[in-house]
Structure formats: structure tokens, C-alpha cells
Scaffold this motif. Structure first.
Motif, mmCIF file in Angstrom:
data_model
loop_
_atom_site.group_PDB
_atom_site.id
_atom_site.type_symbol
_atom_site.label_atom_id
_atom_site.label_comp_id
_atom_site.label_asym_id
_atom_site.label_seq_id
_atom_site.Cartn_x
_atom_site.Cartn_y
_atom_site.Cartn_z
ATOM 1 N N TYR A 8 0.840 -1.039 0.137
ATOM 2 C CA TYR A 8 -0.027 -0.083 0.000
ATOM 3 C C TYR A 8 0.984 1.293 -0.047
ATOM 4 C CZ TYR A 8 -4.144 -2.900 0.804
ATOM 5 O OH TYR A 8 -5.218 -3.806 0.728
ATOM 6 N N LYS A 9 1.969 1.152 0.871
ATOM 7 C CA LYS A 9 2.802 2.506 0.754
ATOM 8 C C LYS A 9 3.359 2.671 -0.387
ATOM 9 C CE LYS A 9 7.021 4.605 2.563
ATOM 10 N NZ LYS A 9 7.114 5.007 1.487
ATOM 11 N N LYS A 10 4.024 1.551 -1.314
ATOM 12 C CA LYS A 10 4.704 1.712 -2.714
ATOM 13 C C LYS A 10 3.290 2.373 -3.663
ATOM 14 C CE LYS A 10 8.424 1.304 -4.505
ATOM 15 N NZ LYS A 10 9.598 2.074 -4.199
ATOM 16 N N ILE A 11 2.211 1.789 -3.623
ATOM 17 C CA ILE A 11 1.262 2.474 -4.470
ATOM 18 C C ILE A 11 0.937 3.754 -4.176
ATOM 19 C CG2 ILE A 11 -1.192 2.015 -5.282
ATOM 20 C CD1 ILE A 11 -0.586 -1.195 -4.732
ATOM 21 N N ARG A 12 0.688 4.170 -2.882
ATOM 22 C CA ARG A 12 0.523 5.479 -2.343
ATOM 23 C C ARG A 12 1.471 6.436 -2.954
ATOM 24 N NH1 ARG A 12 -0.598 3.173 2.555
ATOM 25 N NH2 ARG A 12 -2.758 2.868 2.827
ATOM 26 N N ASP A 13 2.789 5.869 -2.874
ATOM 27 C CA ASP A 13 4.034 6.824 -3.410
ATOM 28 C C ASP A 13 3.724 6.816 -4.762
ATOM 29 O OD1 ASP A 13 5.246 6.736 -0.885
ATOM 30 O OD2 ASP A 13 6.576 5.337 -1.457
ATOM 31 N N LEU A 14 3.260 6.153 -5.556
ATOM 32 C CA LEU A 14 3.167 5.964 -7.126
ATOM 33 C C LEU A 14 2.010 6.894 -7.340
ATOM 34 C CD1 LEU A 14 3.246 5.273 -9.996
ATOM 35 C CD2 LEU A 14 1.790 3.315 -9.419
ATOM 36 N N LEU A 15 0.883 6.963 -6.612
ATOM 37 C CA LEU A 15 -0.142 7.834 -6.890
ATOM 38 C C LEU A 15 -0.085 9.342 -6.610
ATOM 39 C CD1 LEU A 15 -3.116 5.641 -5.439
ATOM 40 C CD2 LEU A 15 -2.943 6.009 -7.852
ATOM 41 N N GLU A 16 0.959 9.328 -5.636
ATOM 42 C CA GLU A 16 1.423 10.862 -5.287
ATOM 43 C C GLU A 16 2.623 11.220 -6.196
ATOM 44 O OE1 GLU A 16 2.465 10.712 -1.243
ATOM 45 O OE2 GLU A 16 0.419 10.107 -0.823
ATOM 46 N N SER A 17 3.217 10.473 -7.196
ATOM 47 C CA SER A 17 4.138 10.933 -8.055
ATOM 48 C C SER A 17 3.570 11.705 -9.320
ATOM 49 C CB SER A 17 4.832 9.683 -8.498
ATOM 50 O OG SER A 17 3.929 9.074 -9.555
ATOM 51 N N GLN A 18 4.473 12.250 -10.130
ATOM 52 C CA GLN A 18 4.287 12.902 -11.075
ATOM 53 C C GLN A 18 4.204 12.205 -12.498
ATOM 54 O OE1 GLN A 18 3.739 16.169 -11.063
ATOM 55 N NE2 GLN A 18 4.025 15.973 -8.991
ATOM 56 N N ILE A 19 3.895 10.781 -12.195
ATOM 57 C CA ILE A 19 3.878 9.831 -13.412
ATOM 58 C C ILE A 19 2.225 10.097 -13.797
ATOM 59 C CG2 ILE A 19 3.702 7.724 -14.362
ATOM 60 C CD1 ILE A 19 5.951 6.944 -12.379
ATOM 61 N N SER A 20 1.782 10.277 -15.036
ATOM 62 C CA SER A 20 0.552 10.722 -15.380
ATOM 63 C C SER A 20 -0.346 9.361 -15.294
ATOM 64 C CB SER A 20 0.382 11.277 -16.973
ATOM 65 O OG SER A 20 0.804 10.243 -17.823
ATOM 66 N N ALA A 21 -1.587 9.747 -15.065
ATOM 67 C CA ALA A 21 -2.653 8.564 -15.044
ATOM 68 C C ALA A 21 -2.728 8.039 -16.470
ATOM 69 C CB ALA A 21 -4.146 8.946 -14.646
ATOM 70 N N TYR A 22 -2.518 8.629 -17.544
ATOM 71 C CA TYR A 22 -2.359 7.958 -18.708
ATOM 72 C C TYR A 22 -1.216 6.838 -18.939
ATOM 73 C CZ TYR A 22 -1.824 7.423 -23.865
ATOM 74 O OH TYR A 22 -1.889 6.763 -25.117
ATOM 75 N N LYS A 23 -0.050 7.274 -18.499
ATOM 76 C CA LYS A 23 0.966 6.632 -18.578
ATOM 77 C C LYS A 23 0.707 5.339 -17.689
ATOM 78 C CE LYS A 23 6.063 6.113 -18.304
ATOM 79 N NZ LYS A 23 7.215 6.685 -18.576
ATOM 80 N N ILE A 24 0.308 5.531 -16.463
ATOM 81 C CA ILE A 24 0.186 4.304 -15.654
ATOM 82 C C ILE A 24 -0.750 3.156 -16.469
ATOM 83 C CG2 ILE A 24 -0.757 3.421 -13.208
ATOM 84 C CD1 ILE A 24 0.369 6.239 -12.279
ATOM 85 N N GLU A 25 -1.985 3.968 -17.036
ATOM 86 C CA GLU A 25 -3.094 3.126 -17.508
ATOM 87 C C GLU A 25 -2.659 2.237 -18.655
ATOM 88 O OE1 GLU A 25 -7.608 3.666 -19.161
ATOM 89 O OE2 GLU A 25 -5.926 5.218 -20.153
ATOM 90 N N THR A 26 -1.797 2.867 -19.442
ATOM 91 C CA THR A 26 -1.260 2.144 -20.527
ATOM 92 C C THR A 26 -0.305 1.019 -20.453
ATOM 93 O OG1 THR A 26 0.522 3.785 -20.972
ATOM 94 C CG2 THR A 26 -1.518 4.285 -22.442
ATOM 95 N N GLU A 27 0.591 1.344 -19.202
ATOM 96 C CA GLU A 27 1.398 0.339 -18.758
ATOM 97 C C GLU A 27 0.858 -0.662 -17.767
ATOM 98 O OE1 GLU A 27 5.367 1.972 -18.399
ATOM 99 O OE2 GLU A 27 5.068 3.437 -19.801
ATOM 100 N N THR A 28 -0.166 -0.535 -17.263
ATOM 101 C CA THR A 28 -0.653 -1.601 -16.164
ATOM 102 C C THR A 28 -2.013 -2.038 -16.628
ATOM 103 O OG1 THR A 28 -1.803 0.130 -14.926
ATOM 104 C CG2 THR A 28 0.522 -0.094 -14.484
ATOM 105 N N GLY A 29 -2.861 -1.459 -17.420
ATOM 106 C CA GLY A 29 -4.219 -1.546 -17.372
ATOM 107 C C GLY A 29 -5.127 -1.242 -16.808
ATOM 108 N N VAL A 30 -4.667 -0.716 -15.544
ATOM 109 C CA VAL A 30 -5.688 -0.010 -14.567
ATOM 110 C C VAL A 30 -5.986 1.297 -15.243
ATOM 111 C CG1 VAL A 30 -5.577 0.942 -12.238
ATOM 112 C CG2 VAL A 30 -4.183 -1.091 -12.606
ATOM 113 N N SER A 31 -7.663 1.434 -15.016
ATOM 114 C CA SER A 31 -8.116 2.500 -15.723
ATOM 115 C C SER A 31 -7.696 4.026 -15.231
ATOM 116 C CB SER A 31 -9.625 2.440 -15.849
ATOM 117 O OG SER A 31 -10.190 2.717 -14.578
#
Length: 66
Positions: A8-31
Motif C-alpha cells: 500500500y505504501k509503494k502504491i501511495r507513493d506511485l499515486l502521489e508521483s508525477q507519473i501521469s494517469a495515462y502512462k500508468i493506465e497504458t502500462e498497467t491496464g488500470v483505468s
């Protein structure tokens, strides 16, 4: 073994990062919609589906420094 708090901490770090939701979506499949809701606090990370949680964790491990 990795405990759930570490995940959960690692994912919170990701959600608080500057990585765009679009990039995360395209690379993970999470909407982007789910990512946006998590970032805004409309959904709690602990209540999302396991598949999405694990996809985000794997992505965070790959893209964020320890």
C-alpha cells in the motif's frame, strides 16, 4: 515476504508521483478513472480490486526508487 503495508505504501507513493494517469493506465491496464478516484481520495486503496492493486504495485516497483 512483502507485507500488505509495504504494498500500500509503494502504491501511495506511485499515486502521489508525477507519473501521469495515462502512462500508468497504458502500462498497467488500470483505468485512468480508477487512478483518478484513488488520487482524489474518492476510493480507498484498500478497497480496490486485488488485480488492480497488484498491477499498481508491480508498476511502482519498476518505476520508483526505493
Amino acid at each position: 515476504m512483502v507485507d500488505s503495508e509495504h504494498i500500500y505504501k509503494k502504491i501511495r507513493d506511485l499515486l502521489e508521483s508525477q507519473i501521469s494517469a495515462y502512462k500508468i493506465e497504458t502500462e498497467t491496464g488500470v483505468s485512468r478513472s480508477l487512478i483518478s478516484k484513488l488520487r482524489k481520495g474518492d476510493l480507498k486503496l484498500e478497497t480496490t480490486y486485488t488485480k488492480n492493486t497488484l498491477a499498481l504495485f508491480d508498476y511502482a516497483i519498476e518505476h520508483l526508487e526505493e
